[in-house]
Design a protein around this motif. Structure first.
Motif, mmCIF file in Angstrom:
data_model
loop_
_atom_site.group_PDB
_atom_site.id
_atom_site.type_symbol
_atom_site.label_atom_id
_atom_site.label_comp_id
_atom_site.label_asym_id
_atom_site.label_seq_id
_atom_site.Cartn_x
_atom_site.Cartn_y
_atom_site.Cartn_z
ATOM 1 N N MET A 108 125.797 -111.591 -58.749
ATOM 2 C CA MET A 108 124.227 -112.035 -59.118
ATOM 3 C C MET A 108 123.917 -113.123 -58.002
ATOM 4 N N ALA A 109 125.368 -113.860 -58.274
ATOM 5 C CA ALA A 109 125.461 -115.405 -57.106
ATOM 6 C C ALA A 109 125.315 -114.915 -56.015
ATOM 7 N N ARG A 110 125.713 -113.933 -55.647
ATOM 8 C CA ARG A 110 125.915 -113.388 -53.724
ATOM 9 C C ARG A 110 124.424 -113.202 -53.402
ATOM 10 N N ALA A 111 123.570 -112.359 -54.693
ATOM 11 C CA ALA A 111 121.992 -111.767 -53.934
ATOM 12 C C ALA A 111 121.170 -113.051 -54.786
ATOM 13 N N GLY A 112 121.936 -114.077 -55.719
ATOM 14 C CA GLY A 112 120.850 -115.185 -55.896
ATOM 15 C C GLY A 112 119.360 -114.781 -56.950
ATOM 16 N N ILE A 113 120.222 -113.817 -57.611
ATOM 17 C CA ILE A 113 119.236 -113.832 -58.544
ATOM 18 C C ILE A 113 120.265 -114.143 -60.290
ATOM 19 N N THR A 114 119.319 -114.542 -61.183
ATOM 20 C CA THR A 114 119.555 -114.674 -62.608
ATOM 21 C C THR A 114 119.603 -112.668 -63.187
ATOM 22 N N PRO A 115 120.367 -112.797 -64.424
ATOM 23 C CA PRO A 115 120.074 -111.470 -65.318
ATOM 24 C C PRO A 115 118.590 -111.339 -65.246
ATOM 25 N N ASP A 116 118.481 -110.046 -65.643
ATOM 26 C CA ASP A 116 116.117 -109.667 -66.066
ATOM 27 C C ASP A 116 116.279 -109.789 -67.225
ATOM 28 N N TRP A 117 115.906 -110.376 -68.438
ATOM 29 C CA TRP A 117 115.932 -110.391 -69.239
ATOM 30 C C TRP A 117 114.495 -109.855 -70.050
ATOM 31 N N MET A 118 114.034 -109.109 -69.252
ATOM 32 C CA MET A 118 112.593 -108.735 -68.970
ATOM 33 C C MET A 118 111.570 -109.714 -70.234
ATOM 34 N N PRO A 119 111.711 -110.674 -69.242
ATOM 35 C CA PRO A 119 110.122 -111.730 -69.155
ATOM 36 C C PRO A 119 109.570 -111.701 -68.986
ATOM 37 N N GLY A 120 108.246 -111.831 -70.789
ATOM 38 C CA GLY A 120 106.984 -111.490 -70.773
ATOM 39 C C GLY A 120 106.494 -110.391 -71.420
ATOM 40 N N VAL A 121 107.634 -109.328 -71.513
ATOM 41 C CA VAL A 121 107.755 -107.346 -71.991
ATOM 42 C C VAL A 121 107.538 -107.417 -73.185
ATOM 43 N N VAL A 122 106.023 -107.131 -74.000
ATOM 44 C CA VAL A 122 106.491 -107.268 -75.065
ATOM 45 C C VAL A 122 106.363 -105.187 -75.953
ATOM 46 N N VAL A 170 104.541 -91.007 -81.116
ATOM 47 C CA VAL A 170 104.541 -92.100 -80.589
ATOM 48 C C VAL A 170 106.305 -92.505 -80.596
ATOM 49 N N THR A 171 106.184 -93.636 -79.638
ATOM 50 C CA THR A 171 107.464 -94.465 -79.794
ATOM 51 C C THR A 171 107.175 -95.968 -79.306
ATOM 52 N N TRP A 172 107.955 -96.430 -78.591
ATOM 53 C CA TRP A 172 107.566 -97.796 -78.600
ATOM 54 C C TRP A 172 108.324 -97.750 -77.101
ATOM 55 N N ARG A 173 108.050 -98.833 -75.334
ATOM 56 C CA ARG A 173 108.628 -98.701 -74.629
ATOM 57 C C ARG A 173 107.908 -100.034 -74.112
ATOM 58 N N PRO A 174 108.819 -101.052 -74.187
ATOM 59 C CA PRO A 174 110.430 -100.421 -74.496
ATOM 60 C C PRO A 174 111.298 -100.740 -75.524
ATOM 61 N N HIS A 175 111.791 -100.359 -75.725
ATOM 62 C CA HIS A 175 112.168 -100.174 -76.829
ATOM 63 C C HIS A 175 112.232 -102.096 -77.433
ATOM 64 N N PRO A 176 112.396 -102.182 -78.989
ATOM 65 C CA PRO A 176 112.988 -103.180 -79.223
ATOM 66 C C PRO A 176 114.416 -103.771 -78.713
ATOM 67 N N GLU A 177 115.122 -102.927 -78.958
ATOM 68 C CA GLU A 177 116.803 -102.952 -78.823
ATOM 69 C C GLU A 177 116.726 -102.648 -77.387
ATOM 70 N N GLN A 178 116.064 -102.471 -75.864
ATOM 71 C CA GLN A 178 116.422 -102.354 -75.140
ATOM 72 C C GLN A 178 116.148 -104.519 -74.282
ATOM 73 N N ALA A 182 118.780 -106.282 -73.520
ATOM 74 C CA ALA A 182 118.813 -107.630 -72.093
ATOM 75 C C ALA A 182 118.624 -109.063 -71.908
ATOM 76 N N ARG A 183 118.971 -109.742 -73.112
ATOM 77 C CA ARG A 183 118.573 -111.232 -73.456
ATOM 78 C C ARG A 183 120.229 -111.294 -73.360
ATOM 79 N N ARG A 184 120.748 -110.264 -74.463
ATOM 80 C CA ARG A 184 122.125 -110.472 -74.894
ATOM 81 C C ARG A 184 123.063 -110.609 -73.586
ATOM 82 N N GLY A 185 122.794 -109.887 -72.551
ATOM 83 C CA GLY A 185 123.254 -109.758 -70.928
ATOM 84 C C GLY A 185 123.060 -110.944 -70.347
ATOM 85 N N TYR A 186 121.971 -111.191 -70.815
ATOM 86 C CA TYR A 186 121.666 -113.177 -70.412
ATOM 87 C C TYR A 186 121.919 -113.830 -71.183
#
Length: 225
Positions: A108-122, A170-178, A182-186
């Motif tokens: 991630m440092a080599r690519a200059g990115i941070t983990p995707d914590w899915m900002p703004g996703v509801v 019906v289902t939830w997309r993205p699922h709340p667990e997703q 992602a935020r646990r990964g961050y």
């Protein structure tokens, strides 16, 4: 010796370049193209065993030797401080993800990115399946039961018919667990960077750069720092 500078041979003070840990990692892996010196697999043969770069750097520092670099970057010099950063990352403890986290932090440092914590996703409630016909896209339905109803006909008595009860799954997309995953990964990545920062500060092996207390936000999706 001050962390802000060091005395050179001619008596001059050389000011260290101060960087936050994320910027320091990006400098080491992206700009200097440092490589991880990972430990050998546990089942590696004795012949193939080699000391990790972190061990070598520590031994050289203890002996007062100058830390050189360049052996991990083809055709050009890799800054010695970048090698120290890479060696520190390679020593990531298992409690923080071990080798897998070390590789993730470096890439991630080599690519200059941070983990995707899915900002703004509801999470949105959406049909599990849709169908397309001449009238456009419609939600697919399934039969969940039946009911008998009297349908008024030309006679007063009417007729009884069995009518299907339809429902739209019906289902939830993205699922709340997703999102939570992602935020646990961050948060895991943040803890790894915090460990690297503490290790570099405590080791005092950086010669021309200095790691500061600056850190990415702990939980950018909340109201914390």
């Amino acid at each position: 010796m001050s962390m802000q500078g060091r005395i050179g041979r001619a008596g001059e003070t050389k000011v260290k370049r101060a960087l936050g840990v994320q910027a320091l990692l990006e400098w080491a892996f992206r700009t200097e193209k440092a490589q991880l010196e990972l430990p050998p697999p546990k089942d590696a043969s004795e012949e193939g065993f080699g000391f990790g770069l972190e061990y070598i750097l520590m031994q050289r520092a203890a002996l007062g030797c100058k830390v050189d670099g360049g052996q991990h970057k083809m055709g050009s010099y890799t800054h010695a401080d970048a090698e120290v950063v890479a060696a520190t990352v390679a020593g990531m403890p298992d409690s923080l993800g071990g080798i897998r986290m070390a590789i993730s932090v470096a890439e991630m440092a080599r690519a200059g990115i941070t983990p995707d914590w899915m900002p703004g996703v509801v999470p949105r409630c959406v049909p599990m399946e849709t169908k397309q016909n001449q009238h456009g896209e419609r939600s697919a339905t399934i039969v969940v039961g039946t009911v008998r109803m009297r349908v008024q006909g030309p006679t007063a008595r009417g007729t009884w018919k069995t009518i299907d009860i339809l429902a739209c799954p019906v289902t939830w997309r993205p699922h709340p667990e997703q999102i939570a995953s992602a935020r646990r990964g961050y948060e895991d990545w943040w803890q790894a960077l915090d460990w690297v920062r503490d290790g570099l500060a405590a080791g005092e092996m950086l010669r021309e750069v200095e790691v500061t207390a600056a850190m990415p936000k702990v939980r950018p999706w909340g109201s914390g720092p």
